[in-house]
Design a protein around this motif. Structure first.
Motif, PDB file in Angstrom:
ATOM      1  N   SER A   1      30.740 -47.304   4.014  1.00  0.00           N
ATOM      2  CA  SER A   1      32.110 -46.853   4.232  1.00  0.00           C
ATOM      3  C   SER A   1      32.067 -45.911   5.421  1.00  0.00           C
ATOM      4  O   SER A   1      31.239 -44.991   5.460  1.00  0.00           O
ATOM      5  N   VAL A   2      32.939 -46.154   6.386  1.00  0.00           N
ATOM      6  CA  VAL A   2      32.987 -45.330   7.592  1.00  0.00           C
ATOM      7  C   VAL A   2      34.386 -44.768   7.720  1.00  0.00           C
ATOM      8  O   VAL A   2      35.379 -45.488   7.600  1.00  0.00           O
ATOM      9  N   SER A   3      34.467 -43.461   7.951  1.00  0.00           N
ATOM     10  CA  SER A   3      35.748 -42.798   8.123  1.00  0.00           C
ATOM     11  C   SER A   3      35.587 -41.706   9.172  1.00  0.00           C
ATOM     12  O   SER A   3      34.651 -40.913   9.105  1.00  0.00           O
ATOM     13  N   GLY A   4      36.500 -41.677  10.112  1.00  0.00           N
ATOM     14  CA  GLY A   4      36.457 -40.652  11.141  1.00  0.00           C
ATOM     15  C   GLY A   4      35.199 -40.703  11.996  1.00  0.00           C
ATOM     16  O   GLY A   4      34.729 -39.689  12.484  1.00  0.00           O
ATOM     17  N   GLY A   5      34.637 -41.886  12.164  1.00  0.00           N
ATOM     18  CA  GLY A   5      33.449 -42.042  12.989  1.00  0.00           C
ATOM     19  C   GLY A   5      32.151 -41.677  12.303  1.00  0.00           C
ATOM     20  O   GLY A   5      31.108 -41.629  12.943  1.00  0.00           O
ATOM     21  N   LYS A   6      32.181 -41.403  11.009  1.00  0.00           N
ATOM     22  CA  LYS A   6      30.970 -41.044  10.271  1.00  0.00           C
ATOM     23  C   LYS A   6      30.791 -41.948   9.061  1.00  0.00           C
ATOM     24  O   LYS A   6      31.759 -42.402   8.468  1.00  0.00           O
ATOM     25  N   ILE A   7      29.528 -42.153   8.703  1.00  0.00           N
ATOM     26  CA  ILE A   7      29.231 -42.904   7.483  1.00  0.00           C
ATOM     27  C   ILE A   7      29.500 -41.974   6.312  1.00  0.00           C
ATOM     28  O   ILE A   7      28.892 -40.910   6.199  1.00  0.00           O
ATOM     29  N   THR A   8      30.432 -42.357   5.457  1.00  0.00           N
ATOM     30  CA  THR A   8      30.777 -41.507   4.317  1.00  0.00           C
ATOM     31  C   THR A   8      30.136 -41.988   3.013  1.00  0.00           C
ATOM     32  O   THR A   8      30.068 -41.240   2.049  1.00  0.00           O
ATOM     33  N   ARG A   9      29.686 -43.252   3.002  1.00  0.00           N
ATOM     34  CA  ARG A   9      29.051 -43.780   1.802  1.00  0.00           C
ATOM     35  C   ARG A   9      28.182 -44.959   2.184  1.00  0.00           C
ATOM     36  O   ARG A   9      28.564 -45.794   3.000  1.00  0.00           O
ATOM     37  N   ALA A  10      26.993 -45.015   1.615  1.00  0.00           N
ATOM     38  CA  ALA A  10      26.105 -46.162   1.767  1.00  0.00           C
ATOM     39  C   ALA A  10      25.773 -46.647   0.367  1.00  0.00           C
ATOM     40  O   ALA A  10      25.416 -45.860  -0.507  1.00  0.00           O
ATOM     41  N   HIS A  11      25.917 -47.951   0.160  1.00  0.00           N
ATOM     42  CA  HIS A  11      25.734 -48.519  -1.170  1.00  0.00           C
ATOM     43  C   HIS A  11      24.991 -49.850  -1.036  1.00  0.00           C
ATOM     44  O   HIS A  11      25.306 -50.655  -0.165  1.00  0.00           O
ATOM     45  N   THR A  12      24.021 -50.057  -1.896  1.00  0.00           N
ATOM     46  CA  THR A  12      23.263 -51.298  -1.871  1.00  0.00           C
ATOM     47  C   THR A  12      23.928 -52.297  -2.798  1.00  0.00           C
ATOM     48  O   THR A  12      24.037 -52.064  -4.007  1.00  0.00           O
ATOM     49  N   LEU A  13      24.396 -53.407  -2.226  1.00  0.00           N
ATOM     50  CA  LEU A  13      25.049 -54.447  -3.022  1.00  0.00           C
ATOM     51  C   LEU A  13      24.020 -55.344  -3.711  1.00  0.00           C
ATOM     52  O   LEU A  13      24.226 -55.782  -4.836  1.00  0.00           O
ATOM     53  N   GLN A  14      22.917 -55.632  -3.020  1.00  0.00           N
ATOM     54  CA  GLN A  14      21.857 -56.472  -3.576  1.00  0.00           C
ATOM     55  C   GLN A  14      20.510 -55.856  -3.221  1.00  0.00           C
ATOM     56  O   GLN A  14      20.347 -55.294  -2.147  1.00  0.00           O
ATOM     57  N   HIS A  15      19.591 -55.967  -4.146  1.00  0.00           N
ATOM     58  CA  HIS A  15      18.208 -55.584  -3.881  1.00  0.00           C
ATOM     59  C   HIS A  15      17.311 -56.379  -4.818  1.00  0.00           C
ATOM     60  O   HIS A  15      17.777 -56.919  -5.826  1.00  0.00           O
ATOM     61  N   PRO A  16      16.016 -56.490  -4.488  1.00  0.00           N
ATOM     62  CA  PRO A  16      15.113 -57.267  -5.344  1.00  0.00           C
ATOM     63  C   PRO A  16      15.104 -56.742  -6.783  1.00  0.00           C
ATOM     64  O   PRO A  16      15.113 -55.521  -7.010  1.00  0.00           O
ATOM     65  N   THR A  17      15.110 -57.652  -7.753  1.00  0.00           N
ATOM     66  CA  THR A  17      15.106 -57.266  -9.167  1.00  0.00           C
ATOM     67  C   THR A  17      14.042 -58.053  -9.912  1.00  0.00           C
ATOM     68  O   THR A  17      13.522 -59.045  -9.429  1.00  0.00           O
TER      69      THR A  17
END
Length: 186
Positions: free
Chosen positions: A113-129
């Motif tokens: 999620s980017v707001s105001g030119g900065k990354i406000t949230r990073a979230h992993t949708l998929q990863h090895p399981t």
């Protein structure tokens, strides 16, 4: 041999920087001849009145041009503020998902999620399981998300023990940041 080449490159680089710096200090002056204006570069004055170098260029004396007299116009004062002003970061907010990166142990996909030119949230949708991957990624993924927030770019460190997930994470994160940039949020 390498030291000689390195020294030569250092000297050459220093010379180029010095020439560029000197050129940036020179200001053009405008002189008029009849109805036309002529721009002449001004060379900086010597640092001391008593020292002159034989390599130093001296300003040419004004000479009359064809059909008219030449008068020097004093240079404009230099404005200490830069001519370019930095614009504030874009206020656009977007949520973008990076591409899915297939690693040896499974797919990795990151959403930012980017707001105001900065990354406000990073979230992993998929990863090895599955199996040991669950244990490794339970501590690696939060670290990667946090490091993304701190770095504000895709240049993040590899988490020890999660080399493949970290590499896939970086690739997916970079594609997400590229998409955010294209959307005008970065």
């Amino acid at each position: 041999m390498r030291r000689g080449i390195r020294l030569l490159m250092t000297v050459a680089t220093t010379a180029v920087v010095a020439v560029a710096f000197r050129a940036s200090l020179q200001q053009p002056t405008t002189t008029t001849t009849g109805a036309a204006a002529v721009v002449n570069p001004v060379t900086p004055a010597p640092t001391s009145a008593h020292t002159t170098s034989r390599h130093q260029r001296r300003p040419a004396s004004p000479t009359p041009a064809r059909g008219g007299t030449r008068t020097a116009v004093p240079p404009r004062p230099v404005d200490p503020t830069p001519s370019r002003t930095l614009s504030p970061p874009p206020a656009k907010s977007v949520v973008v998902a990076g591409g899915v990166v297939d690693t040896q142990y499974g797919p990795v996909q990151v959403e930012v999620s980017v707001s105001g030119g900065k990354i406000t949230r990073a979230h992993t949708l998929q990863h090895p399981t599955g199996g040991r991957s669950d244990q490794i990624n339970s501590y690696a993924v939060p670290q990667l998300n946090q490091e993304t927030m701190t770095a504000q770019n895709a240049k993040i460190d590899t988490v020890s023990g999660a080399t493949f997930t970290s590499g896939g994470y970086r690739q997916s994160l970079q594609s997400a940041l590229d998409a955010a940039h294209q959307a005008g949020a970065l």
